[in-house]
Design a protein around this motif. Structure first.
Motif, short mmCIF file in Angstrom:
data_model
loop_
_atom_site.label_atom_id
_atom_site.label_comp_id
_atom_site.label_asym_id
_atom_site.label_seq_id
_atom_site.Cartn_x
_atom_site.Cartn_y
_atom_site.Cartn_z
N LYS A 10 -13.14 22.62 -15.41
CA LYS A 10 -13.18 21.17 -15.38
C LYS A 10 -13.55 20.65 -14.00
O LYS A 10 -14.21 19.64 -13.85
CB LYS A 10 -11.81 20.61 -15.80
CG LYS A 10 -11.66 20.53 -17.30
CD LYS A 10 -10.47 19.68 -17.66
CE LYS A 10 -10.86 18.53 -18.57
NZ LYS A 10 -9.69 17.72 -18.95
N HIS A 22 -20.82 6.86 -17.82
CA HIS A 22 -19.43 7.11 -18.20
C HIS A 22 -19.25 6.88 -19.70
O HIS A 22 -18.67 7.69 -20.42
CB HIS A 22 -18.52 6.18 -17.36
CG HIS A 22 -17.27 5.73 -18.04
ND1 HIS A 22 -16.25 6.60 -18.38
CD2 HIS A 22 -16.85 4.50 -18.43
CE1 HIS A 22 -15.28 5.93 -18.95
NE2 HIS A 22 -15.61 4.65 -19.00
N GLN A 40 -19.14 11.32 -8.32
CA GLN A 40 -19.21 12.55 -7.54
C GLN A 40 -20.56 13.24 -7.71
O GLN A 40 -21.15 13.76 -6.75
CB GLN A 40 -18.10 13.50 -8.01
CG GLN A 40 -17.18 13.96 -6.89
CD GLN A 40 -16.15 14.95 -7.42
OE1 GLN A 40 -15.66 14.80 -8.54
NE2 GLN A 40 -15.84 15.96 -6.62
N VAL A 43 -17.46 11.00 -19.82
CA VAL A 43 -16.78 11.55 -18.63
C VAL A 43 -16.30 10.39 -17.77
O VAL A 43 -16.75 9.25 -17.95
CB VAL A 43 -17.73 12.46 -17.81
CG1 VAL A 43 -18.20 13.64 -18.64
CG2 VAL A 43 -18.92 11.66 -17.28
N LEU A 79 -17.26 19.82 -13.54
CA LEU A 79 -17.97 18.94 -14.45
C LEU A 79 -19.00 18.10 -13.69
O LEU A 79 -20.15 17.99 -14.10
CB LEU A 79 -16.95 18.04 -15.16
CG LEU A 79 -17.41 17.42 -16.46
CD1 LEU A 79 -17.92 18.49 -17.41
CD2 LEU A 79 -16.26 16.64 -17.12
N TYR A 80 -18.57 17.54 -12.57
CA TYR A 80 -19.50 16.71 -11.78
C TYR A 80 -20.70 17.54 -11.33
O TYR A 80 -21.82 17.05 -11.26
CB TYR A 80 -18.78 16.11 -10.56
CG TYR A 80 -18.67 17.06 -9.39
CD1 TYR A 80 -19.65 17.06 -8.39
CD2 TYR A 80 -17.61 17.95 -9.29
CE1 TYR A 80 -19.56 17.95 -7.33
CE2 TYR A 80 -17.52 18.83 -8.25
CZ TYR A 80 -18.49 18.84 -7.26
OH TYR A 80 -18.42 19.70 -6.22
N THR A 133 -16.23 11.16 -12.03
CA THR A 133 -17.09 12.34 -12.15
C THR A 133 -18.56 11.97 -11.95
O THR A 133 -19.30 12.65 -11.24
CB THR A 133 -16.89 12.98 -13.54
OG1 THR A 133 -15.54 13.39 -13.65
CG2 THR A 133 -17.80 14.19 -13.73
#
Lengths: 483, 483
Positions: A4, A37, A49, A42, A7-8, A46
């Motif tokens: 996780k 988003h 980032q 997400v 993810l970014y 994220t």
């Protein structure tokens, strides 16, 4: 490792690919934070980032009160160098007398550093390593002056095996033999697997250290056609095996030097299956694997090895301390006893202090933290170097976008001689490596390897600009000659 | 070095020789301080120092208000082992599977340490070495993580060359190539000079590490008859050269392992002249030379080399820190380029930190001070170990009085098998090395090598007593078998 947490990174990679391929054009606006988003489900954090990551790589720019836009100058659009699919014949290695000058130049700190395959010392955690040295107790020191076990410090072996968890799950600490650098791991493997006069298959082009080793051991190099993006051509290799008595192979599947190529998993699997079927031992040089630009380190050839025929070689030279000379072999039961005996017979053991320092640094989590930041730095500087080459080199140059590691393989127009460019670069205080150093053939005489050893700055930009001018001049000179 | 500073040492040596040879009998009184002062024209202080030296070695004792007397128990009177003057044939090396057990046992701190050829760690200046490590500045550390030059740290090379001033005056820093221990110096030399199948002449018996190396490189060992006091038999070697195609020689002229033999200068000269005449390269292993019991270190074979055919190999393993793996080659122009290339091709360079620490320790005078005291300690413990062997071993054992180094070569009565003695010693918690490990023949099956690794104490005395009992028992068992 927590998936996780990356993810970014995955999002940044996907967007980065779209930008590099041109799917997202220069000047185009990226979706808003909120928009992405909603679309992907997400968090906004994220997305933010990922955008910041792309910004740090110079791929996008934030425009106040407007959003993120694809930046123009940073897109790599050079064609990938082609490759000759016809194999040459096995050949004794004769190495140009200038190679040692080339290597010395690549380490000369007074030159613009586009020659070395190792990173600038400033990027390494030498202060942390010094602290570990300083913390050695007298009792520890007393143990460190004793002969280390021939196979290496048990703690270091355990930690190296642990790093391969999930990559080559069957590797146990006993399978790891510490060597005096990756080069010694390759040397011992070749001594174990071959005799003078034997034929060894390598990529074309090949790491010149490997060619040098073949010469010292009297081996013949069989250069196998290699795709500049996907590594050695498995079909071409099969044809080679049909025609020549190949005794062993030496390949670098992950971020090949000088190509920068990464073999995709299915090709790795095909390669290993082919060699397993024929019972041919395979030595893999994995020295660049930790410099991956993707979230996960790539797999090994050993990952796919069913017959215990793959020996994996690596070291800390590219990611921690070249001068430490700490490397290792990962070797299964088939060749382990022979390799342990060779190591002990050849120089008894690897120096104890560097083994201890590495074992400490690998153990306390500092290594992974350091690597995460190093990879981002290297990816950024490699990309900027590639973009500068695109900007300043003459038309007709080719370059495969690097997928990891820090070397760039540049094909010049056929008229430009790499050795001559190397010489005029030296006269201008710039080190590079001529392509001819990477082959027993003349195929790469119009190539050069350009390394990104340090964060991109004006000195490096100017160096590349001068190189480009010199290449341009060489083209002109050739045209005048022809006229 | 100041010759005058060693006057007492020369006097002590002369008297020591007279005691060992029996010219000065047990219980005999030495001349008074004043008497010898008048007779020799040296100061009373010098005579006193010489007597104190002899006392520290256990050769004489001071009796209050009477003077110095020869002590009884400390005189070595065992016969020197004989040697077979007939050469065997060149032979592929097969090494007993137990050799690695033997080596592991010799490093096992839980056993009575009569097996290792290296000294107890307590005798090494590890605290001083730790201080050097602790004093490394961040800037120094940054330099130390860079690849060292393939030939080694220039300062260390200079200091090693300086130590040979007066021994081999023509040696310059450029002639020194740093290696990963002495073993690597030997390995690279053999790789440079030979090909698989070649014949290499060595002493009989020979250092098992050399035999191991020959096996790994596919070389044939030609064992040449060797005098247990004076080293390799030059006449026997000449006969060997007439009959066999010897490609290179590997000899240890100074304190041979396992014999402890020191070649006198005239024999060294004869040996080198013979090989120079025939154009045969000669590798000398000089690793024990600094452990001399005489005031000056012995000459090298290289001292007499007129044709640039001698390569000298050594390291700090026996006198500073085995685990550092810092050794060197001293090599003239003839072989230098090839050896540098091999070093760089094989493992690029030797670890930087240990090179730096050695260079510092060799440079500041501490090394010479340390060596002077170490030599005295080692001579004393070696002599006491030899005397204990004489006292506790069965009649018929032979032993050459060691002239330097720390190993003792013991000939057992022919009925006692060295491997069996090794096994029963292990069962009793004592490590030794069976003589068979030092040869490709069965000639030394009734020999053992006993090392003096630590100052003589009750544990070592008891160990030797047990060994003697075990040898006695073996003799009895053999007699019973025969009966």
């Amino acid at each position: 490792m927590d998936d996780k947490g990356f993810l970014y990174q995955q999002l940044a990679d996907e967007l980065g690919d779209k930008i590099r391929s041109g799917d997202l054009g220069v000047g185009e606006k990226l979706p808003s934070l909120r928009g992405l988003h909603r679309k992907l489900g997400v968090s906004i954090g994220t997305v933010y980032q990922a955008y910041t990551e792309l910004e740090s790589k110079g791929l996008v720019e934030a425009r106040p009160k407007s959003g993120y836009y694809v930046k123009s100058a940073k897109v790599l659009s050079l064609p990938v160098p082609g490759y000759v699919k016809r194999s040459s014949n096995p050949s004794r290695v004769h190495i140009s007398a200038i190679l040692s000058d080339v290597v010395n130049a690549s380490l000369n700190p007074n030159l613009v550093p586009l020659g070395a395959s190792t990173l600038s010392l400033d990027l390494f955690p030498y202060k942390h390593l010094k602290r570990i040295l300083g913390g050695i107790s007298p009792m520890r020191m007393k143990r460190l002056i004793q002969y280390p076990p021939a196979e290496g410090d048990p703690e270091l072996r355990r930690r190296i095996a642990m790093r391969l968890l999930g990559i080559a799950p069957h590797v146990r600490p006993d399978d790891v033999v510490i060597t005096n650098g990756c080069m010694e791991a390759l040397s011992l493997s070749m001594l174990a697997l071959t005799s003078p006069g034997d034929v060894v298959a390598v990529e074309s082009p090949a790491f010149f250290g490997a060619l040098q080793l073949f010469r010292e051991l009297g081996l013949k190099a069989m250069e196998v056609p290699t795709n500049p993006r996907y590594g050695v051509d498995v079909e071409a290799l099969e044809a080679v095996l049909d025609r020549h008595p190949v005794k062993a192979c030496l390949f670098t599947p992950n971020y090949h030097n000088p190509l920068g190529a990464l073999m995709p998993d299915d090709r790795k699997q095909d390669l290993v299956e082919l060699l397993n079927r024929r019972g041919i031992p395979l030595v893999e040089d994995d020295i660049y694997a930790e410099l991956h630009f993707t979230p996960q380190r790539p797999s090994l050839l050993k990952t796919y090895d069913q017959k215990d025929l793959v020996i994996t070689c690596s070291s800390v030279s590219k990611v921690l301390a070249p001068g430490f000379r700490v490397g290792w072999l990962v070797v299964g039961e088939r060749f382990r006893e022979r390799l342990s005996r060779l190591k002990s017979g050849f120089n008894m053991a690897t120096s104890s202090i560097e083994q201890y320092v590495c074992s400490q640094f690998l153990g306390d989590g500092a290594f992974d933290r350091f690597l995460r930041s190093l990879r981002r730095t290297v990816e950024k500087q490699v990309h900027e170097t590639a973009v500068a080459i695109q900007q300043y080199f003459p038309k007709g140059c080719k370059l495969a976008p690097p997928q990891g590691g820090n070397v760039l393989w540049v094909e010049l127009p056929p008229k430009v001689d790499g050795y001559r460019l190397y010489n005029s670069a030296m006269e201008n205080g710039i080190s590079i490596v001529p392509g001819g150093a990477f082959s027993t053939t003349r195929r790469y005489d119009h190539y050069v390897r350009i390394s990104s050893t340090a964060p991109f700055d004006d000195r490096i930009r100017d160096g590349i600009k001068i190189l480009g001018d010199l290449a341009e001049r060489e083209m002109g000179a050739e045209e005048n000659k022809a006229a």
